[in-house]
Design an enzyme around this catalytic site. Sequence first.
Site: not given
Ligand code: OXD
Ligand code: MN
Length: 599
Positions: A72, A200, A209, A229, A251, A253, A280, A374
């Site tokens: 991102r 991406y 998002k 989130h 992100s 964690c 998520d 991913r």
């Molecule tokens: C993030 C994701 O960056 O879920 O939070 O990809």
């Molecule tokens: Mn996320």
Amino acid sequence: MSTYTKNAKLNAWLDEMIALCNPDNVVIIDGSDEQIEALRAEACASGEMFKLNQEKLPGCYLHRTAVNDVARVEGRTFICTPTKEEAGPTNNWMDPNEMYAKLLALYKDSYKGRTMYVIPYSMSVVGSDFAKNGIELTDSIYVVLNMIIMTRVGTAVLDAMGENGDFIKGLHARADMDENNKYIVHFPQDNTIMSINSGYGGNVLLGKKCFALRIASYLGRNEGWMAEHMLILGIETPEGETKYVAAAFPSACGKTNLAMLIPPKSYTEKGYKVTCVGDDIAWIRIGKDGRLWACNPENGFFGVAPGTNVKSNPNALASTMSGTIFTNVVLNNADNTVWWEGLDKNPPVDAIDWKGRPWNGQESTEKGAHPNSRFTAPAKNCPCISPEFDNPDGVPLSAIIFGGRRAKTAPLVYQSFDWKHGTFVGSIMASETTAAASGAVGVVRRDPMAMLPFCGYNMGDYWAHWLKMGEVTPNLPKIFHVNWFRLTDEGKFMWPGFGDNFRVLEWILKRCEGKVDAVETAIGYVPNAEDINLEGLDYEIEAGRKFDINELKNILTVEKDYWLADFENIKEFYAKIGDTVPVELLKQYEDQLARLSAM
Ligand code: OXD
Ligand code: MN
């Protein structure tokens, strides 16, 4: 006006976008198996995707992005509200007219020689009270196939939209992948998202998002609900009862790991189980019974591959065994399967790395998979997917958990005093950069409610919305904070994490049910060490040194000096948010500071 669909607004918008982008063809995605197969075949023929070993990985494909397009791009993500104040100091902003002018020039004829795919998709179960419809236009088959996994796509969505239904407009174009003209732009007032010059996932799967967090957080404020989130998980007890919690972490964690956790053996033997509703995003609204009900608006997982293995997350790994698109991982030539760092200790020797170059995993000093590579996997593949996954009402929340990566400051777990204090706890959420892993306390990045890059409006107003939600219903979940990442002075993780985090979830549920006492401290309620069940825990912090109740006591401490230093940092952060910080949160700040100072 064209008659692509029954919906007049959609037809009119399609005419406009077709005139702007000038595609050679227009294809409406109906979501049928035949169409999916044809698109897969076309993407493989053009080299956009590679078909993997269909015996070992049925329905699985590999894709590689451009090497400069792997994550991102927060710096190029904009919230274009009429005034800068509405977007707030944590978002990039540009005047909507100026941005439209800039973007329209970039999109002009950008589909020439290409096909425009029209993806009707629903976030949440089609036609449910939670559901919101979107249309994404894209010139990328990879995007179409990912959206088909991540959301509910096809004719049923057009039917649900009917002749007059509204939808979120999303226009994506790969264009010429010019980095300097990459834009991910949201116009909340116009229900519009525009993404250009990226391929991406996080920038181009517009349901995720862009819609389900940025646009939806804005809609939620106006309509009285919340887009967060957060993962959602269910905890099934031996008595067959299930309680649900939602959890927000920045992100990196371990959100996906927690969402699909397998409890320690001592619990599974008794009949405890965790089921995954989402990994998520949570949409949360007040149910008929006054409780907060949450659903996962997505239909798949867009998970980070490196580090995923049979130990760290067997459920995620199992989810990727069919119908999955892998992005930027290693291709193992020996059997046409995939590999990534942390999958196992046996990297392939005859392989292709994420950049498409020959790669020998035993000899190469470079990583084979990109660290942000991913998998896009159907949620239904997950062995522990919740039976309530498709429940149109969602699931009722007993607890909300915030968390971050803190070497010293936050204890393993604490409970906020009430919703207002819980909102404060969320607003001061933070994670430390991995400098912490070498023992030093890393650089703190504040990430309120893990929404810093995802809030579609002013952060202070978002906090006010949280406080308001707490006023409209008395039946609120309790709010907690966890930190799985306390370190020894030598930089070693003190808490085992992964499945053993269940021990903390158990304490949280007991608190929700009023079954266990706690110690009142300056920051909230902290467990008595005896109340966290350590049965069967044989984790060694270092060779010969096991985790025991004294170690637990260590990570339950409230470290006054670290907290006081943190409050300086919070003060700066609140100052950056400025006038919109709710008075209630300033009061919470002052009260907690006073309690800490008096310690
Ligand atoms: C993030 C994701 O960056 O879920 O939070 O990809
Ligand atoms: Mn996320």
